[in-house]
Design a protein around this motif. Structure first.
Motif: not given
Lengths: 218, 275
Positions: B223-228, B89-96, B200-204
Protein backbone atom coordinates in the motif's frame (compact mmCIF):
# COMPACT_ATOMS: atom_id res chain seq x y z
CA UNK A 1 -12.07 32.62 -39.39
CA UNK A 2 -13.07 29.05 -38.67
CA UNK A 3 -11.33 26.31 -40.58
CA UNK A 4 -12.83 22.85 -40.69
CA UNK A 5 -10.27 20.41 -41.94
CA UNK A 6 -11.74 17.07 -43.01
CA UNK A 7 -13.86 16.69 -39.88
CA UNK A 8 -15.69 13.45 -39.38
CA UNK A 9 -18.02 12.75 -36.50
CA UNK A 10 -19.20 9.30 -35.57
CA UNK A 11 -21.38 8.24 -32.67
CA UNK A 12 -21.33 4.76 -31.31
CA UNK A 13 -24.41 3.15 -29.87
CA UNK A 14 -23.38 -0.28 -28.67
CA UNK A 15 -21.90 -1.97 -31.71
CA UNK A 16 -23.61 0.31 -34.18
CA UNK A 17 -21.51 3.14 -35.49
CA UNK A 18 -23.26 6.05 -37.10
CA UNK A 19 -21.36 8.55 -39.18
CA UNK A 20 -23.10 11.90 -38.84
CA UNK A 21 -20.53 14.13 -40.53
CA UNK A 22 -18.28 12.83 -43.26
CA UNK A 23 -14.94 14.54 -43.88
CA UNK A 24 -16.23 18.09 -44.13
CA UNK A 25 -13.71 20.70 -45.18
CA UNK A 26 -14.81 24.27 -45.13
CA UNK A 27 -13.57 27.72 -44.17
CA UNK A 28 -15.91 30.29 -42.68
CA UNK A 29 -14.33 33.59 -43.69
CA UNK A 30 -14.71 36.79 -41.66
CA UNK A 31 -17.88 38.62 -42.58
CA UNK A 32 -19.81 35.44 -43.23
CA UNK A 33 -23.41 35.12 -42.19
CA UNK A 34 -24.22 31.60 -43.12
CA UNK A 35 -27.32 29.52 -42.62
CA UNK A 36 -27.13 25.77 -42.68
CA UNK A 37 -30.04 23.96 -44.31
CA UNK A 38 -30.84 20.34 -43.84
CA UNK A 39 -33.49 17.83 -42.86
CA UNK A 40 -34.03 16.69 -39.28
CA UNK A 41 -31.19 14.43 -38.21
CA UNK A 42 -28.87 15.55 -40.98
CA UNK A 43 -26.26 16.63 -38.43
CA UNK A 44 -26.77 20.40 -38.34
CA UNK A 45 -26.75 20.65 -34.58
CA UNK A 46 -23.81 18.28 -34.36
CA UNK A 47 -21.90 20.53 -36.74
CA UNK A 48 -22.67 23.54 -34.56
CA UNK A 49 -21.55 21.72 -31.42
CA UNK A 50 -18.27 20.85 -33.11
CA UNK A 51 -17.73 24.41 -34.30
CA UNK A 52 -18.46 25.63 -30.76
CA UNK A 53 -15.95 23.14 -29.36
CA UNK A 54 -18.48 21.56 -27.02
CA UNK A 55 -17.79 18.26 -28.74
CA UNK A 56 -14.72 17.12 -30.58
CA UNK A 57 -14.53 15.63 -34.08
CA UNK A 58 -13.75 11.93 -34.35
CA UNK A 59 -11.20 12.77 -37.04
CA UNK A 60 -9.97 16.01 -38.55
CA UNK A 61 -9.33 19.33 -36.90
CA UNK A 62 -10.96 22.69 -36.36
CA UNK A 63 -9.05 25.95 -36.13
CA UNK A 64 -10.58 29.09 -34.75
CA UNK A 65 -8.80 32.41 -34.89
CA UNK A 66 -11.66 34.38 -33.41
CA UNK A 67 -13.86 34.07 -30.41
CA UNK A 68 -16.75 31.72 -31.04
CA UNK A 69 -19.89 31.67 -28.89
CA UNK A 70 -21.58 28.63 -27.45
CA UNK A 71 -24.93 27.84 -29.02
CA UNK A 72 -27.20 30.75 -28.25
CA UNK A 73 -29.78 30.21 -25.53
CA UNK A 74 -27.85 27.39 -23.90
CA UNK A 75 -28.55 27.35 -20.15
CA UNK A 76 -27.07 24.07 -18.94
CA UNK A 77 -23.74 25.59 -17.91
CA UNK A 78 -25.22 27.44 -14.93
CA UNK A 79 -24.71 26.09 -11.45
CA UNK A 80 -28.04 25.81 -9.67
CA UNK A 81 -26.89 26.68 -6.18
CA UNK A 82 -24.91 29.73 -7.25
CA UNK A 83 -26.69 33.03 -7.70
CA UNK A 84 -27.20 34.68 -11.07
CA UNK A 85 -24.42 37.14 -10.24
CA UNK A 86 -21.99 34.38 -9.28
CA UNK A 87 -22.68 32.45 -12.45
CA UNK A 88 -22.12 35.56 -14.55
CA UNK A 89 -18.85 36.35 -12.82
CA UNK A 90 -17.62 32.82 -13.34
CA UNK A 91 -18.25 32.84 -17.08
CA UNK A 92 -16.81 36.35 -17.41
CA UNK A 93 -13.64 35.16 -15.69
CA UNK A 94 -13.09 32.13 -17.91
CA UNK A 95 -13.42 34.35 -20.97
CA UNK A 96 -10.98 36.84 -19.48
CA UNK A 97 -13.52 39.64 -19.25
CA UNK A 98 -14.01 42.09 -16.42
CA UNK A 99 -16.83 40.57 -14.34
CA UNK A 100 -18.18 44.00 -13.40
CA UNK A 101 -18.70 45.06 -16.99
CA UNK A 102 -20.42 41.81 -17.88
CA UNK A 103 -22.69 41.99 -14.83
CA UNK A 104 -23.68 45.56 -15.68
CA UNK A 105 -24.60 44.67 -19.24
CA UNK A 106 -26.62 41.60 -18.24
CA UNK A 107 -28.41 43.45 -15.41
CA UNK A 108 -29.46 46.01 -17.94
CA UNK A 109 -30.45 43.60 -20.66
CA UNK A 110 -32.03 40.66 -18.83
CA UNK A 111 -33.83 42.82 -16.23
CA UNK A 112 -34.19 40.14 -13.62
CA UNK A 113 -34.03 42.60 -10.72
CA UNK A 114 -33.66 40.98 -7.32
CA UNK A 115 -33.51 37.52 -8.86
CA UNK A 116 -29.84 38.07 -9.74
CA UNK A 117 -29.05 37.54 -6.07
CA UNK A 118 -30.95 34.25 -5.79
CA UNK A 119 -29.67 30.78 -6.67
CA UNK A 120 -30.27 29.95 -10.31
CA UNK A 121 -32.16 26.79 -9.34
CA UNK A 122 -35.00 29.02 -8.13
CA UNK A 123 -35.34 30.54 -11.62
CA UNK A 124 -38.08 29.67 -14.06
CA UNK A 125 -37.05 28.32 -17.45
CA UNK A 126 -37.72 31.70 -18.98
CA UNK A 127 -35.57 33.53 -16.45
CA UNK A 128 -32.69 31.15 -17.00
CA UNK A 129 -32.98 31.63 -20.73
CA UNK A 130 -32.96 35.41 -20.33
CA UNK A 131 -29.84 35.24 -18.19
CA UNK A 132 -28.04 32.97 -20.67
CA UNK A 133 -29.08 34.99 -23.70
CA UNK A 134 -28.02 38.29 -22.16
CA UNK A 135 -24.73 36.74 -21.12
CA UNK A 136 -23.90 35.54 -24.61
CA UNK A 137 -24.58 39.03 -25.94
CA UNK A 138 -22.54 40.62 -23.15
CA UNK A 139 -19.45 38.63 -24.09
CA UNK A 140 -19.25 40.14 -27.59
CA UNK A 141 -18.35 37.04 -29.50
CA UNK A 142 -16.88 37.43 -32.96
CA UNK A 143 -19.01 34.59 -34.27
CA UNK A 144 -22.40 33.68 -32.88
CA UNK A 145 -23.69 30.15 -33.26
CA UNK A 146 -27.45 29.91 -33.39
CA UNK A 147 -29.36 26.65 -33.19
CA UNK A 148 -32.92 27.72 -34.06
CA UNK A 149 -33.20 30.03 -31.05
CA UNK A 150 -32.87 33.70 -31.92
CA UNK A 151 -34.91 34.93 -29.01
CA UNK A 152 -36.20 33.76 -25.65
CA UNK A 153 -38.72 34.79 -23.03
CA UNK A 154 -41.97 36.68 -23.42
CA UNK A 155 -42.84 38.60 -26.62
CA UNK A 156 -41.40 41.92 -25.47
CA UNK A 157 -38.15 40.33 -24.39
CA UNK A 158 -38.02 38.36 -27.63
CA UNK A 159 -38.14 41.61 -29.51
CA UNK A 160 -35.21 42.94 -27.48
CA UNK A 161 -33.25 39.79 -28.29
CA UNK A 162 -33.91 40.06 -32.02
CA UNK A 163 -33.12 43.76 -32.14
CA UNK A 164 -29.88 43.35 -30.24
CA UNK A 165 -28.85 40.39 -32.36
CA UNK A 166 -29.62 42.30 -35.53
CA UNK A 167 -27.51 45.13 -34.19
CA UNK A 168 -24.70 42.73 -33.47
CA UNK A 169 -24.53 41.70 -37.12
CA UNK A 170 -22.56 44.89 -37.78
CA UNK A 171 -19.62 43.60 -35.79
CA UNK A 172 -20.08 39.85 -35.47
CA UNK A 173 -20.64 36.94 -37.81
CA UNK A 174 -23.29 34.30 -37.56
CA UNK A 175 -23.56 30.64 -38.33
CA UNK A 176 -27.12 29.48 -37.86
CA UNK A 177 -29.33 26.48 -38.19
CA UNK A 178 -32.99 27.06 -38.78
CA UNK A 179 -35.95 25.53 -40.55
CA UNK A 180 -37.58 28.89 -40.94
CA UNK A 181 -36.61 30.60 -44.19
CA UNK A 182 -37.87 33.92 -42.93
CA UNK A 183 -35.55 33.75 -39.92
CA UNK A 184 -32.66 32.83 -42.16
CA UNK A 185 -33.44 35.81 -44.41
CA UNK A 186 -33.28 38.14 -41.41
CA UNK A 187 -29.81 37.11 -40.29
CA UNK A 188 -28.00 35.39 -43.15
CA UNK A 189 -26.70 36.36 -46.53
CA UNK A 190 -25.55 32.90 -47.54
CA UNK A 191 -26.47 29.31 -46.90
CA UNK A 192 -25.20 25.79 -47.47
CA UNK A 193 -26.99 22.47 -47.58
CA UNK A 194 -25.97 19.68 -45.22
CA UNK A 195 -27.02 16.21 -46.31
CA UNK A 196 -25.58 12.75 -46.17
CA UNK A 197 -22.91 14.06 -43.82
CA UNK A 198 -21.50 16.40 -46.47
CA UNK A 199 -21.70 20.16 -46.56
CA UNK A 200 -22.61 21.59 -49.96
CA UNK A 201 -21.24 24.82 -51.43
CA UNK A 202 -22.04 28.11 -49.75
CA UNK A 203 -24.36 30.08 -52.04
CA UNK A 204 -26.26 33.33 -51.76
CA UNK A 205 -29.33 32.69 -49.65
CA UNK A 206 -32.11 32.94 -52.27
CA UNK A 207 -30.40 30.44 -54.57
CA UNK A 208 -29.57 28.11 -51.73
CA UNK A 209 -33.17 28.13 -50.52
CA UNK A 210 -34.51 27.56 -54.04
CA UNK A 211 -32.17 24.64 -54.65
CA UNK A 212 -32.98 23.20 -51.26
CA UNK A 213 -36.71 23.35 -51.91
CA UNK A 214 -36.29 21.75 -55.33
CA UNK A 215 -34.27 18.93 -53.84
CA UNK A 216 -36.64 18.23 -50.98
CA UNK A 217 -39.70 18.46 -53.23
CA UNK A 218 -38.44 15.84 -55.64
CA UNK B 1 -10.43 43.13 -32.20
CA UNK B 2 -7.99 43.05 -29.28
CA UNK B 3 -10.00 40.54 -27.31
CA UNK B 4 -8.43 37.23 -26.32
CA UNK B 5 -8.95 34.51 -28.85
CA UNK B 6 -10.35 31.13 -28.16
CA UNK B 7 -7.26 29.54 -29.54
CA UNK B 8 -4.63 31.38 -31.45
CA UNK B 9 -2.94 30.38 -34.65
CA UNK B 10 -0.30 32.99 -35.48
CA UNK B 11 1.94 34.61 -34.38
CA UNK B 12 4.34 31.76 -33.99
CA UNK B 13 4.39 28.78 -31.73
CA UNK B 14 5.68 30.62 -28.69
CA UNK B 15 2.87 33.17 -28.66
CA UNK B 16 0.32 30.41 -29.02
CA UNK B 17 1.74 28.48 -26.10
CA UNK B 18 1.82 31.40 -23.71
CA UNK B 19 -1.71 32.39 -24.73
CA UNK B 20 -2.85 28.83 -24.03
CA UNK B 21 -1.26 28.95 -20.58
CA UNK B 22 -2.88 32.28 -19.86
CA UNK B 23 -6.28 30.89 -20.74
CA UNK B 24 -5.69 27.80 -18.65
CA UNK B 25 -4.54 29.87 -15.67
CA UNK B 26 -7.62 32.07 -15.70
CA UNK B 27 -9.97 29.11 -16.23
CA UNK B 28 -8.44 27.29 -13.27
CA UNK B 29 -8.60 30.47 -11.19
CA UNK B 30 -12.28 30.91 -12.00
CA UNK B 31 -12.97 27.24 -11.27
CA UNK B 32 -11.28 27.46 -7.87
CA UNK B 33 -13.43 30.45 -6.89
CA UNK B 34 -16.52 28.56 -8.04
CA UNK B 35 -15.55 25.38 -6.19
CA UNK B 36 -14.96 27.34 -2.98
CA UNK B 37 -18.44 28.77 -3.22
CA UNK B 38 -20.22 25.54 -4.07
CA UNK B 39 -18.19 23.44 -1.66
CA UNK B 40 -18.05 25.65 1.38
CA UNK B 41 -20.45 28.52 1.17
CA UNK B 42 -23.52 26.73 -0.07
CA UNK B 43 -23.56 25.22 3.35
CA UNK B 44 -22.12 27.23 6.21
CA UNK B 45 -20.84 24.06 7.86
CA UNK B 46 -18.71 23.21 4.85
CA UNK B 47 -15.51 24.62 6.30
CA UNK B 48 -16.31 23.04 9.62
CA UNK B 49 -16.59 19.66 7.96
CA UNK B 50 -13.06 19.99 6.58
CA UNK B 51 -11.93 19.77 10.23
CA UNK B 52 -14.88 17.80 11.51
CA UNK B 53 -14.33 14.64 9.51
CA UNK B 54 -10.73 13.96 10.59
CA UNK B 55 -11.61 15.05 14.14
CA UNK B 56 -14.50 12.58 14.21
CA UNK B 57 -12.23 9.73 13.11
CA UNK B 58 -9.72 10.78 15.74
CA UNK B 59 -12.36 10.57 18.45
CA UNK B 60 -13.70 7.22 17.27
CA UNK B 61 -10.24 5.66 17.35
CA UNK B 62 -9.61 7.18 20.76
CA UNK B 63 -12.75 5.40 21.89
CA UNK B 64 -11.61 2.13 20.38
CA UNK B 65 -8.19 2.43 22.00
CA UNK B 66 -9.80 3.25 25.31
CA UNK B 67 -12.14 0.27 25.12
CA UNK B 68 -9.20 -2.00 24.38
CA UNK B 69 -7.33 -0.52 27.36
CA UNK B 70 -4.61 0.46 24.95
CA UNK B 71 -4.31 3.84 26.54
CA UNK B 72 -0.73 4.24 25.61
CA UNK B 73 0.99 5.06 22.41
CA UNK B 74 2.83 2.61 20.23
CA UNK B 75 5.57 5.20 20.16
CA UNK B 76 7.22 5.49 23.53
CA UNK B 77 6.50 8.77 25.24
CA UNK B 78 3.91 10.02 22.79
CA UNK B 79 0.35 10.81 23.78
CA UNK B 80 -2.06 8.29 22.15
CA UNK B 81 -4.03 11.15 20.64
CA UNK B 82 -0.86 12.48 19.05
CA UNK B 83 -0.07 9.01 17.76
CA UNK B 84 -3.49 8.73 16.11
CA UNK B 85 -3.37 12.27 14.77
CA UNK B 86 -0.08 11.46 13.06
CA UNK B 87 -1.93 8.70 11.19
CA UNK B 88 -5.33 10.22 10.56
CA UNK B 89 -4.33 13.71 9.46
CA UNK B 90 -1.84 12.66 6.79
CA UNK B 91 -4.27 9.96 5.67
CA UNK B 92 -7.02 12.52 5.16
CA UNK B 93 -4.57 14.75 3.34
CA UNK B 94 -4.26 11.96 0.79
CA UNK B 95 -7.86 10.85 0.86
CA UNK B 96 -9.54 14.22 0.60
CA UNK B 97 -7.39 15.25 -2.35
CA UNK B 98 -8.02 11.94 -4.09
CA UNK B 99 -11.74 11.82 -3.32
CA UNK B 100 -12.46 15.42 -4.25
CA UNK B 101 -10.56 15.00 -7.51
CA UNK B 102 -12.36 11.73 -8.26
CA UNK B 103 -15.58 13.68 -8.78
CA UNK B 104 -13.93 16.52 -10.68
CA UNK B 105 -15.34 15.54 -14.07
CA UNK B 106 -18.59 13.83 -13.13
CA UNK B 107 -19.73 16.70 -10.89
CA UNK B 108 -18.92 19.35 -13.47
CA UNK B 109 -20.28 17.85 -16.68
CA UNK B 110 -22.39 20.92 -17.38
CA UNK B 111 -19.31 23.11 -17.50
CA UNK B 112 -18.05 21.36 -20.58
CA UNK B 113 -20.61 23.40 -22.50
CA UNK B 114 -18.02 26.14 -22.21
CA UNK B 115 -15.40 24.93 -24.66
CA UNK B 116 -12.64 26.77 -22.80
CA UNK B 117 -13.05 24.46 -19.82
CA UNK B 118 -11.16 21.22 -20.22
CA UNK B 119 -11.16 18.06 -18.14
CA UNK B 120 -7.66 18.68 -16.95
CA UNK B 121 -8.63 22.15 -15.69
CA UNK B 122 -11.45 20.63 -13.64
CA UNK B 123 -9.05 18.16 -12.06
CA UNK B 124 -6.27 20.70 -11.42
CA UNK B 125 -8.64 23.23 -9.85
CA UNK B 126 -9.93 20.65 -7.38
CA UNK B 127 -6.40 19.39 -6.72
CA UNK B 128 -5.07 22.85 -5.87
CA UNK B 129 -8.04 23.82 -3.72
CA UNK B 130 -8.19 20.61 -1.74
CA UNK B 131 -4.46 20.25 -1.11
CA UNK B 132 -4.29 23.84 0.16
CA UNK B 133 -7.35 23.28 2.35
CA UNK B 134 -6.07 20.05 3.83
CA UNK B 135 -2.58 21.40 4.45
CA UNK B 136 -4.18 24.25 6.38
CA UNK B 137 -6.40 21.79 8.26
CA UNK B 138 -3.37 19.67 9.20
CA UNK B 139 -1.34 22.68 10.28
CA UNK B 140 -4.14 24.04 12.47
CA UNK B 141 -4.93 20.61 13.92
CA UNK B 142 -1.35 20.07 15.07
CA UNK B 143 -1.20 23.63 16.32
CA UNK B 144 -4.24 22.96 18.51
CA UNK B 145 -2.81 19.64 19.72
CA UNK B 146 0.40 21.49 20.51
CA UNK B 147 -1.45 24.15 22.52
CA UNK B 148 -3.20 21.39 24.48
CA UNK B 149 0.20 19.94 25.31
CA UNK B 150 -0.54 16.74 23.38
CA UNK B 151 1.80 17.19 20.44
CA UNK B 152 5.20 18.78 20.48
CA UNK B 153 6.88 20.52 17.58
CA UNK B 154 7.90 18.17 14.76
CA UNK B 155 11.33 16.65 14.96
CA UNK B 156 12.16 17.10 11.28
CA UNK B 157 10.14 19.82 9.54
CA UNK B 158 11.65 19.17 6.13
CA UNK B 159 10.86 15.46 6.42
CA UNK B 160 7.32 16.32 7.44
CA UNK B 161 6.84 18.47 4.36
CA UNK B 162 8.33 15.74 2.22
CA UNK B 163 5.92 13.15 3.61
CA UNK B 164 2.99 15.53 3.13
CA UNK B 165 4.10 16.22 -0.43
CA UNK B 166 4.29 12.51 -1.09
CA UNK B 167 0.72 11.98 0.16
CA UNK B 168 -0.56 14.92 -1.88
CA UNK B 169 1.07 13.50 -5.00
CA UNK B 170 -0.50 10.12 -4.27
CA UNK B 171 -3.82 11.93 -3.96
CA UNK B 172 -3.17 13.56 -7.32
CA UNK B 173 -2.41 10.22 -8.98
CA UNK B 174 -5.38 8.40 -7.45
CA UNK B 175 -7.67 11.35 -8.06
CA UNK B 176 -6.75 11.78 -11.72
CA UNK B 177 -7.13 8.08 -12.40
CA UNK B 178 -10.47 7.85 -10.59
CA UNK B 179 -11.88 11.00 -12.17
CA UNK B 180 -11.53 9.50 -15.63
CA UNK B 181 -12.20 5.87 -14.71
CA UNK B 182 -15.54 6.65 -13.03
CA UNK B 183 -16.64 8.36 -16.24
CA UNK B 184 -15.68 5.38 -18.38
CA UNK B 185 -17.25 2.62 -16.34
CA UNK B 186 -20.14 2.85 -13.88
CA UNK B 187 -18.88 -0.35 -12.21
CA UNK B 188 -15.65 1.39 -11.25
CA UNK B 189 -17.42 3.25 -8.44
CA UNK B 190 -17.92 -0.05 -6.63
CA UNK B 191 -14.25 -0.94 -6.96
CA UNK B 192 -13.41 2.51 -5.67
CA UNK B 193 -15.68 2.22 -2.62
CA UNK B 194 -14.01 -1.06 -1.68
CA UNK B 195 -10.50 0.26 -2.20
CA UNK B 196 -11.13 3.27 0.09
CA UNK B 197 -11.91 0.79 2.85
CA UNK B 198 -8.83 -1.31 2.19
CA UNK B 199 -6.64 1.79 2.15
CA UNK B 200 -8.18 3.06 5.37
CA UNK B 201 -7.36 -0.08 7.28
CA UNK B 202 -3.93 -0.80 5.84
CA UNK B 203 -2.36 2.64 5.75
CA UNK B 204 -1.07 2.61 9.32
CA UNK B 205 -3.56 5.00 10.87
CA UNK B 206 -3.72 3.02 14.10
CA UNK B 207 -0.58 0.89 13.95
CA UNK B 208 3.13 1.23 13.30
CA UNK B 209 5.03 -0.74 10.73
CA UNK B 210 7.41 -1.77 13.47
CA UNK B 211 4.66 -3.38 15.52
CA UNK B 212 3.62 -5.75 12.73
CA UNK B 213 4.88 -9.29 12.18
CA UNK B 214 7.24 -9.36 9.18
CA UNK B 215 4.82 -11.28 6.94
CA UNK B 216 2.01 -8.77 7.49
CA UNK B 217 4.40 -5.86 7.17
CA UNK B 218 5.44 -7.12 3.75
CA UNK B 219 1.78 -7.25 2.73
CA UNK B 220 0.95 -3.80 4.07
CA UNK B 221 4.01 -2.37 2.34
CA UNK B 222 2.27 -2.87 -0.99
CA UNK B 223 0.00 0.00 0.00
CA UNK B 224 1.76 3.19 -1.14
CA UNK B 225 -0.16 5.35 1.34
CA UNK B 226 1.35 3.33 4.20
CA UNK B 227 4.80 4.55 3.12
CA UNK B 228 3.67 8.17 3.26
CA UNK B 229 2.20 7.83 6.73
CA UNK B 230 5.25 5.99 8.09
CA UNK B 231 7.43 8.78 6.72
CA UNK B 232 5.12 11.34 8.33
CA UNK B 233 5.39 9.67 11.75
CA UNK B 234 9.13 9.26 11.36
CA UNK B 235 9.54 12.97 10.69
CA UNK B 236 7.20 14.05 13.48
CA UNK B 237 7.72 11.71 16.40
CA UNK B 238 10.83 11.62 18.49
CA UNK B 239 12.76 8.42 18.19
CA UNK B 240 10.68 6.55 15.66
CA UNK B 241 12.61 4.95 12.86
CA UNK B 242 10.58 3.23 10.18
CA UNK B 243 12.27 0.38 8.40
CA UNK B 244 9.53 0.00 5.80
CA UNK B 245 9.03 3.51 4.45
CA UNK B 246 10.49 4.33 1.06
CA UNK B 247 10.08 7.39 -1.12
CA UNK B 248 10.48 5.80 -4.53
CA UNK B 249 7.70 3.24 -4.24
CA UNK B 250 4.82 5.67 -3.54
CA UNK B 251 6.28 8.13 -6.05
CA UNK B 252 6.15 5.48 -8.75
CA UNK B 253 2.52 4.73 -7.85
CA UNK B 254 1.63 8.40 -8.03
CA UNK B 255 3.40 8.89 -11.35
CA UNK B 256 1.95 5.76 -12.97
CA UNK B 257 -1.62 6.51 -11.86
CA UNK B 258 -1.38 10.13 -12.97
CA UNK B 259 0.01 9.08 -16.33
CA UNK B 260 -2.69 6.43 -16.80
CA UNK B 261 -5.36 8.95 -15.89
CA UNK B 262 -4.04 11.44 -18.42
CA UNK B 263 -3.68 8.81 -21.13
CA UNK B 264 -7.23 7.58 -20.57
CA UNK B 265 -8.48 11.15 -20.69
CA UNK B 266 -6.67 11.75 -23.97
CA UNK B 267 -7.99 8.52 -25.48
CA UNK B 268 -11.58 9.03 -24.31
CA UNK B 269 -11.78 12.80 -24.69
CA UNK B 270 -14.34 12.63 -27.51
CA UNK B 271 -16.50 10.26 -25.61
CA UNK B 272 -16.29 12.25 -22.36
CA UNK B 273 -17.36 15.44 -24.08
CA UNK B 274 -20.44 13.80 -25.52
CA UNK B 275 -21.82 12.49 -22.25
Amino acid sequence: MIQLDAITKEYRQGSIRKRVLDAITHTFEPGCRVGILGANGSGKSTLLRLIAGTELPTRGSIRRTRRVSWRLGLTSGFHGSLSGYENLRFVARIYGENPKGIVRYVEDFAQLGDAFRYPVKTYSTGMRARLAFALSLALHFDIYLIDETTAVGDPSFQKRCRDELQNRLKTSDIIMVSHSFSTLRQYCTHAAHLSGGRLGPVEPLPEAVRRYQEKTAS
Amino acid sequence: MNRPFQDLSPPGRKGRLSAAFQIQARVIGALILREIKTRFWRNRFGYLWAFGEPALHLLIWMGVFHALHQNRSAIHGDHPLHFLAMGIIPFFLFRRVAAFMSRAISANQALLDYPLVRHIDLMLARFLLESATMLAVGFIAFLILGQLGIAGPPRDLLGLLEASGLLILLGLGFGAFNAVATMLSPAYDKVLAASWRVLYFTSGIYFLGESLPPAILRLVSFNPVFHGIEAFREAYATGYQSSAATVIYPLVWAAVLLLLGLIMERAARHHLREA
